[in-house]
Every structure is written in structure tokens, then in C-alpha cells.
Write an enzyme that holds these catalytic residues in place. Sequence first.
Site, PDB file in Angstrom:
ATOM      1  N   ASP A 270       0.763  -1.171  -0.084  1.00 55.50           N
ATOM      2  CA  ASP A 270      -0.048  -0.161   0.100  1.00 55.50           C
ATOM      3  C   ASP A 270       0.901   1.430  -0.028  1.00 55.50           C
ATOM      4  O   ASP A 270       1.968   1.439   0.648  1.00 55.50           O
ATOM      5  CB  ASP A 270      -0.901   0.121   1.331  1.00 55.50           C
ATOM      6  CG  ASP A 270      -1.616   1.112   1.289  1.00 55.50           C
ATOM      7  OD1 ASP A 270      -2.628   1.263   0.219  1.00 55.50           O
ATOM      8  OD2 ASP A 270      -1.902   1.871   2.378  1.00 55.50           O
ATOM      9  N   GLU A 306       1.431  -0.244  -4.928  1.00 55.22           N
ATOM     10  CA  GLU A 306       0.601   0.767  -5.222  1.00 55.22           C
ATOM     11  C   GLU A 306       1.542   2.086  -5.104  1.00 55.22           C
ATOM     12  O   GLU A 306       2.100   2.531  -4.092  1.00 55.22           O
ATOM     13  CB  GLU A 306      -0.543   0.899  -4.407  1.00 55.22           C
ATOM     14  CG  GLU A 306      -1.442   1.942  -4.804  1.00 55.22           C
ATOM     15  CD  GLU A 306      -2.230   2.823  -3.441  1.00 55.22           C
ATOM     16  OE1 GLU A 306      -3.390   3.275  -3.619  1.00 55.22           O
ATOM     17  OE2 GLU A 306      -1.576   2.879  -2.463  1.00 55.22           O
TER      18      GLU A 306
END
Length: 571
Positions: A270, A306
Site C-alpha cells: 500500500d 501501489e
Amino acid sequence: MNKIKQITLLIILAFAFCLTACSNQSRLTDSVNEDGAGTQVSGTGETDIESDNNSENETGNAFTMDINETLSKTTDIRPGYGTTYEVFVYSFFDSDGDGIGDFNGLTSRLEYISDLGFDGIWMMPISPSPTYHKYDVTDYYGIDPEYGTMADFENFMAACNELGIRVIIDLVINHSSSKHPWFLRAVEYLKGLDGAEPDITECPELDFYHFSRERKSGYYRVPGTEDWFYEAVFWSEMPDLNLDNEQLRTEIENITAFWFAKGVNGFRIDAAKEFFSGAPGKNIEVLTWFNDMVKIQNPDAYIVAEVWDTAAVYAPYLESGIDSVFNFTFANQNGVIAKTVRGQRAASAFGKAMVEHDELLSSFNPDYIDAPFYTNHDLGRSAGYYNGDFAYAQAKTALALNLLMSGNTFTYYGDELGMNGAGIDENKRLAMFWSEDEKAPGMCTGPADRENIKKRYPSYEIQKDDPLSIFNYTRNALRIRNAFPEIIQGKVMNLDDIATEALAAFTKSYDGSQITVLANLSTEEVVVKLDSIADIQTGSGITAVLLTDEKPVKIEDGMMMLPPFSIVIFK
Ligand code: CA
């Protein structure tokens, strides 16, 4: 869909085809003779006959999605490549009636995911957290009690192994929860300082975060202190971790080892762009460390990060050696896929865009694996990207374009049903639409702050029996993807001479084998001269088609007629 229902459906369909064929035979023959080449067949019964004729007649001239039934699944899939389903456990399937999805519920629906054609699952964070979305973790070694127990998770992993489903979990290391013991200890220490200078040997966790006496941008005051601040880029309750700290890195090493021991196959990282906001070089160093460390623990692990930005920004992150970065270029409401399908980009540019994206990313790591996705939990649902008469056809076609891309594709749960929801994040994470009946088994309530969203398309319960539903279209797109190793991992070449404003045309080559994809991405019929594709067509002809309604692809007099939003695969 379970096997028995599937077979029953096929028998019913076959019977229906027979009936229409017998009653409409002569009328169809007339209409084809009168109309000649290039016209569309109208009416539903007629197209069914065409497909029936095709199966009986070697020279058949109309192709419906029936031909996909003969496709079989390839086993030639290189490690890291595949077809992944993104699941928000909270909203997927509730097994115990509290309205919150859980591992036992997800495990009970694994066959749905597998039968649909996915061979991987990415789950949003599953560890204990004070929030519904769980992107602020308080214990990296646990399962949030809302989702069940560690034993439930182990059962889930065992079931995934049996079905050959790879599992990647979301690893949130950019920040922890403000309730994580590390942060709580650091805060307690700072509160007790009483103006004295901090000593890191007394409280190592002090260096796990970015504390400062200066209130910089993105910093919040440490509760209970006058003059201490901490960095929290996303939210005050998500303090940013200091990934330079060696002790913290050791903790992360223990965390990844822990989850590998539980059988997971990799991690989705993330917010890698915010590790050190504005310092990509440092972020790439963190990912390089992470990748090296993880691949020693598990050489077969898959890592996707990401880096939410343009390709020019995310491509260099591949220098770290991680397998993938998410392909934001093709995703979202104004990405390449949606714009192409809405006619705001030339169809001919679709193949080119794939080639250019591959060239850019390869230049940073020739062994990278693309991670094309179309939507995710942070983006408005895709069904809302299209309006007008062709909205349903466009929603379907866009999903297919994503699934025709090479790499490890990601499909967000519920997109296969054309679920909608935009605006606040909660609306993008609604309960999986299994049934119109909110009380049906497994139905979740969804995030508490969701707004009242009127459903655009029916639930799974209804769509599964409708051959023209977005669900069955997606199933066909997945069946096609899974049949062709060229689709999963082929190298793209755009067919500049054939592609037009309305028609995407490209080849995909893998291991000496090639397929050709033609996609009419317009609202009008497209006619292609078969001569023009003769030299690129290496095999027997059309082997798969995707149609958004009952109009078939037709071949007559050396011409191929592609109805609006139809896709043809030649091999
Ligand atoms: Ca539950």
C-alpha cells in the site's frame, strides 16, 4: 454457478435454440439472401439459428459466444502472471449473520471465484484495526475479529490451495494505526519528557515514526504534548512509519515471514509513493530492500506496489526488482480503457497504448509483470462510467479490454455484476450484490457511512441465469483469457494498417504462437475485409468472440461484420 445448475441452463438454452431454429428457418434464409453482405441481422431468434447453422456447417458464417464453449483452460501460465480478484472481506459474504463479511463466508464462496475464472485473490487488509476498511493496523500478526479467527484464515488458505488460488494480502507499511502499541509507547514517552531531550535508547519506537518539534505540512500534534508533532500524510490516525529504521525493518521481516508461514503467496504494498513523500529515490530503496528480503524468504513470492500516479512516476519503481506496479494508466473513469470505450480515444490507439506502456515499464525492469486493473476500492465503480443506450455494452466491453491485457490482471469484486457506487469511499465498497433480498444468506450490510445507492443492474441471483448479463459476459471474457497463454503473457503488436478510429486491432505473441484481436469499440457496425488480415491470421480463423447482445459476428463474401462492441479472437 454450481455444475448442476450450469448443465440445466445449457440444456434449457439448447432446447430454446432448437425451437426457434425450426420455426424461423425459412424466414432467416430469405432475409440473408435479400439483404446480402454487410447488413445486420435483426431479431433475436434469427441470430440463434445462425449460431446453430455454424455448429453444423463447416463454412458457417455467423459466430456467437457459443464457440467459446469449446475453449479449454491453458496450463501454460508463467509464475506471477494470472487473473486476480480483489476482495473486500468486510463486504463479501457474511457467514454468521452479523452483517459483516468474514473468512468463513469468503471460504464458502471460493468456488464462485474459481468457477468464474480467477486464479488469484488479493484481499484488502485483514489484520486488527479500529476502522471498517482496516488500512490502519494495530497488530500485523493477527486477523481482525470481525473477519474471524486465525483458524478461520488457515481454513481459507487450505481451501485456496485446493482450488489452486494464489493469495496476496495487503501489507500496509507506510503507516500504522495511531492505536498500534509502537505509536502508543512513543507517545507515552514523549508525554513524559517534560521538556527534556528524547533518548532513543530509552524508547526505540520513537524512531519508528517521524516525530518533530516542527509542525511541518502533513504533521499533527502528539496528543498530550505541547511541542511535539508527527507525520500522518493520509489521516491523523495513520502515523507514517519511518522505513529507514533498521529495527522496524526487522519487524517487517518478521511480519512477512509470519504470513509466508501461513501460506500466502505475496503482498500488495500500500501507498509506496508516500513512504517518503516527494522522494521517489528513497521509496525505491525501501522497495529494493523489501523485495530482496522477501525473495530470500520465499523466492516464488509475488509483490505488487501501489504507486498512484502516472506511468512516468510509477515505472521507475520497478528498478527495485518487485514484480509489478499497478497500471493506473488504463484504470479509472478517465483511464485508457474507459476513454476508449466512450469513444474519447481512437480505438486504434488502444493497442499502441499497450505497446508504449510495456516499452516504458520494460526499460526499468525487463522481467516486470504488468498489473492491469480497471477499478479498485479507491475508485468509483465502473458501471457509473457510461451513460446512454450503449452503457451496458460499454460496461461489459471495458471489463473485457482489461482482461485481454498481459500480466496479472486485477478485477474488483462486484464489477462482474456491474455494481455501481461513487463519491465517498464507503459507496465504492458496498455489499456484494448476491441477491435483491437484503436478508438472503451471506448478504452483508456494507460500510456504516455508505449512502443509499440505487442499483443499476440486477443481482447475481438474477444475472447468473441471463446469458446476456454482464456476469455471463465477464465469465466468457475470463474463459477466453484462461484459454490463451498469448492473452495472459503475450507481447503486443499494434496492427496499424487495420486499426481505425472504431476498431482496435493488435496481435499478442507468446512462445512462438500468435493470436489476433479485433475489437469494434464503436456504436456502429464495422466491416473488415478478410484479405486485409489474411497475412496475420496464422491459424484456423475465429476461435472466440465476445458479444454484448445477440447480434453475431458474420462472415460473408470475404467480409467480416463486427457488431457494435464486439470482440473477435483469431488464432
Ligand atoms: Ca460476519
